[in-house]
Design an enzyme around this catalytic site. Sequence first.
Site, PDB file in Angstrom:
ATOM      1  N   LYS A   5       0.827  -1.127  -0.032  1.00 12.24           N
ATOM      2  CA  LYS A   5       0.030   0.106  -0.090  1.00 12.24           C
ATOM      3  C   LYS A   5       0.955   1.135   0.057  1.00 12.24           C
ATOM      4  CE  LYS A   5      -1.850   2.768   2.954  1.00 12.24           C
ATOM      5  NZ  LYS A   5      -2.028   4.030   2.468  1.00 12.24           N
TER       6      LYS A   5
ATOM      7  N   GLU B 291       9.908  16.410  14.981  1.00  8.64           N
ATOM      8  CA  GLU B 291      10.202  16.225  13.419  1.00  8.64           C
ATOM      9  C   GLU B 291       9.034  17.429  12.941  1.00  8.64           C
ATOM     10  OE1 GLU B 291       8.760  12.877  11.354  1.00  8.64           O
ATOM     11  OE2 GLU B 291      10.618  13.003  10.248  1.00  8.64           O
TER      12      GLU B 291
ATOM     13  N   CYS C  83      13.311  12.270   5.126  1.00  7.54           N
ATOM     14  CA  CYS C  83      13.516  11.664   6.690  1.00  7.54           C
ATOM     15  C   CYS C  83      15.108  11.716   7.029  1.00  7.54           C
ATOM     16  CB  CYS C  83      13.242  10.175   6.830  1.00  7.54           C
ATOM     17  SG  CYS C  83      13.942   9.193   5.667  1.00  7.54           S
TER      18      CYS C  83
ATOM     19  N   GLU D  70      10.749   1.912   9.658  1.00  8.70           N
ATOM     20  CA  GLU D  70      11.848   3.103   9.182  1.00  8.70           C
ATOM     21  C   GLU D  70      10.723   4.242   9.484  1.00  8.70           C
ATOM     22  OE1 GLU D  70      14.862   2.812   8.439  1.00  8.70           O
ATOM     23  OE2 GLU D  70      14.561   0.497   8.162  1.00  8.70           O
TER      24      GLU D  70
HETATM   25  P1  NDP Z   1       2.447   8.052   7.849  1.00  6.21           P
HETATM   26  O1  NDP Z   1       3.045   7.101   9.133  1.00  6.21           O
HETATM   27  O2  NDP Z   1       1.299   8.952   8.321  1.00  6.21           O
HETATM   28  O3  NDP Z   1       2.063   7.147   6.972  1.00  6.21           O
HETATM   29  C1  NDP Z   1       2.713   5.993   6.107  1.00  6.21           C
HETATM   30  C2  NDP Z   1       2.020   4.901   5.603  1.00  6.21           C
HETATM   31  O4  NDP Z   1       1.486   4.102   6.478  1.00  6.21           O
HETATM   32  C3  NDP Z   1       0.999   5.511   4.759  1.00  6.21           C
HETATM   33  O5  NDP Z   1       0.772   4.586   3.456  1.00  6.21           O
HETATM   34  C4  NDP Z   1      -0.251   5.593   5.551  1.00  6.21           C
HETATM   35  O6  NDP Z   1      -1.506   5.581   5.030  1.00  6.21           O
HETATM   36  C5  NDP Z   1      -0.130   4.201   6.260  1.00  6.21           C
HETATM   37  N1  NDP Z   1      -0.869   4.124   7.645  1.00  6.21           N
HETATM   38  C6  NDP Z   1      -1.316   5.115   8.339  1.00  6.21           C
HETATM   39  N2  NDP Z   1      -1.956   4.361   9.423  1.00  6.21           N
HETATM   40  C7  NDP Z   1      -1.681   3.087   9.023  1.00  6.21           C
HETATM   41  C8  NDP Z   1      -2.069   2.023  10.037  1.00  6.21           C
HETATM   42  N3  NDP Z   1      -2.788   2.162  11.313  1.00  6.21           N
HETATM   43  N4  NDP Z   1      -1.820   0.773   9.730  1.00  6.21           N
HETATM   44  C9  NDP Z   1      -1.084   0.611   8.517  1.00  6.21           C
HETATM   45  N5  NDP Z   1      -0.557   1.548   7.857  1.00  6.21           N
HETATM   46  C10 NDP Z   1      -1.033   3.007   8.196  1.00  6.21           C
HETATM   47  O7  NDP Z   1       3.601   8.715   7.443  1.00  6.21           O
HETATM   48  P2  NDP Z   1       3.718   9.878   6.251  1.00  6.21           P
HETATM   49  O8  NDP Z   1       3.054   9.307   5.002  1.00  6.21           O
HETATM   50  O9  NDP Z   1       3.114  11.099   6.705  1.00  6.21           O
HETATM   51  O10 NDP Z   1       5.353  10.042   6.005  1.00  6.21           O
HETATM   52  C11 NDP Z   1       6.003  11.017   6.605  1.00  6.21           C
HETATM   53  C12 NDP Z   1       6.835  10.058   7.619  1.00  6.21           C
HETATM   54  O11 NDP Z   1       7.516   9.351   7.073  1.00  6.21           O
HETATM   55  C13 NDP Z   1       7.656  11.108   8.491  1.00  6.21           C
HETATM   56  O12 NDP Z   1       7.652  10.934   9.754  1.00  6.21           O
HETATM   57  C14 NDP Z   1       9.100  10.594   7.686  1.00  6.21           C
HETATM   58  O13 NDP Z   1      10.128  10.911   8.826  1.00  6.21           O
HETATM   59  C15 NDP Z   1       8.792   9.422   7.886  1.00  6.21           C
HETATM   60  N6  NDP Z   1       9.899   8.326   6.917  1.00  6.21           N
HETATM   61  C16 NDP Z   1      10.824   7.953   7.371  1.00  6.21           C
HETATM   62  C17 NDP Z   1      11.670   7.143   6.288  1.00  6.21           C
HETATM   63  C18 NDP Z   1      12.915   6.330   7.153  1.00  6.21           C
HETATM   64  O14 NDP Z   1      13.572   5.688   6.231  1.00  6.21           O
HETATM   65  N7  NDP Z   1      13.209   6.261   8.260  1.00  6.21           N
HETATM   66  C19 NDP Z   1      12.175   7.723   5.229  1.00  6.21           C
HETATM   67  C20 NDP Z   1      10.752   8.556   4.735  1.00  6.21           C
HETATM   68  C21 NDP Z   1       9.887   9.077   5.496  1.00  6.21           C
HETATM   69  P3  NDP Z   1      -2.147   7.022   4.688  1.00  6.21           P
HETATM   70  O15 NDP Z   1      -1.803   7.394   3.188  1.00  6.21           O
HETATM   71  O16 NDP Z   1      -3.383   6.803   4.831  1.00  6.21           O
HETATM   72  O17 NDP Z   1      -1.665   7.923   5.710  1.00  6.21           O
END
Ligand code: NDP
Length: 479
Positions: free
Chosen positions: A173, A383, A282, A248
């Site tokens: 997803k 963040e 990130c 991550e």
């Molecule tokens: P989110 O945590 O909001 O979402 C990430 C993904 O998880 C999306 O596809 C989201 O769906 C999905 N999701 C949300 N809730 C659930 C759940 N309960 N169960 C399963 N899946 C779920 O992150 P963002 O998309 O806002 O991304 C930004 C964040 O990602 C920042 O904190 C950033 O630091 C981190 N990040 C970390 C990296 C790393 O390698 N450490 C690299 C890049 C980003 P939906 O689309 O509906 O929100």
Amino acid sequence: MIIKNFINGQYVDPIGDEWIENYCPADGEIYGKIPDSTRDDVEVAYIAAKSAFPSWSATPVEERSRILLNIAETIENNLERLAEAESEDNGKPVKLAKRIDIPRASQNFRFFGHAITQFSSESHETVGKNAINYTLRQPLGVVGCISPWNLPLYLFTWKIAPALAAGNCVVAKPSEITPLTAFMLGEICNDAGLPKGVLNIVHGFGHKAGQAIVEHPDIKAISFTGGTQTGAKIAATAAPLFKKMSLELGGKNPNIIFADCDYEAMIDTTVQSSFSNQGQICLCGSRIFIERPIYDKFKSDFVARIEKLRVGHPNDDHVDIGALVSKDHLEKVLDYVDIAKNEGGKILCGGERFIVKGFDDGYYMNPTVIEVDSDDCRANREEIFGPVVTIMPFDTEEEVLEISNKVDYGLSATIWTNDLSRTMRMSHAIHSGIVWVNTWMLRDLRTPFGGVKNSGVGREGGFEVLRFFTEPKNVCIKY
Ligand code: NDP
């Protein structure tokens, strides 16, 4: 534009026929709709993946590798249209997507297409007991990959490629905010000869479709990249089901600048590490600590450089900073600027929404530098994930180490110095999964990638992720 789920090699509507509107960040207009998938869609995707698994896991490694290399090449052949789609969906400059996102998505498949041919089992002769022990590395079965919006295809494929290389089938997803290139990946995989059902892509909200993947009793592992709070929720759901998990998560990375550094290289790179992809990486170095003797010079040079960055429509080749990903996110970032002001931070440049002529409803913001007089403020600890950095002077190595390590995150750190002993001391003592010295985001895909503390659990990259996506089985034979 109608985006559909990709299940069993075909594009299909969501079972419940519910849809979500999708916005273009550059102009704030609705440009399409995506499935609002539910547990039922995830179940159909799971069944397709389960049916494909016996054949895919038994496919010779050379053949799996060949298909992954084909996918890499097909992505390359579609560079222009994928880059344009990524930009339309995410707001990043097209030129950035062309230079970084899409080439890296292709490289992910190429890298793991090669890596799997070099990934082998271990064997140990157990001397004195007439036994030989060997370790099989078997694929897990059906695995779940969930990715965020900031580097959409780049991070989606960073999970999918190793999962497939290791012989798993995938239910994936992408972020609901940036589904477009993931949608296009389905067709690319078909063109490249990936058998039906091996990769299934379900679109929709995290709390519905994402949650259903995490809760599915027979999806054996979850590879997740996203925010720390979401990661905690996923861990709480998946742990009692005894799933393997790779998380991550967020970062609040220090960029530590000593006076003896190569100043020009440092300042060029610091502009990048602060504001690339509108600061929505990130790994961005969002807390900049500068040794006092060069603080004033750095402050004026840096601000002068930032004020020259051009904010504008992502299609414009002269633009350095495109749009932020969504209205909500823009508002969150602007709120942090207010928080910083209330905490006594001094806005040295930016700090406001930026209107691009002709695209008044786009989600633009000026790159923002905030001077703080203490590291102990929210702007410095939490963040923000946008085009905002804090700057602050320091006097000693001990002091900067302490403030760098004080936050809850530990993803990456950058250190600028030409003192070798200090490099070694600092790199070993800093709490982070990745340390860059005199550079930033120089990636070698063989290295372990991930964070400590609230930045995550586990490592991606190289053989680490192939170990994650396989189950080791020890076979002991007495002779
Ligand atoms: P989110 O945590 O909001 O979402 C990430 C993904 O998880 C999306 O596809 C989201 O769906 C999905 N999701 C949300 N809730 C659930 C759940 N309960 N169960 C399963 N899946 C779920 O992150 P963002 O998309 O806002 O991304 C930004 C964040 O990602 C920042 O904190 C950033 O630091 C981190 N990040 C970390 C990296 C790393 O390698 N450490 C690299 C890049 C980003 P939906 O689309 O509906 O929100």
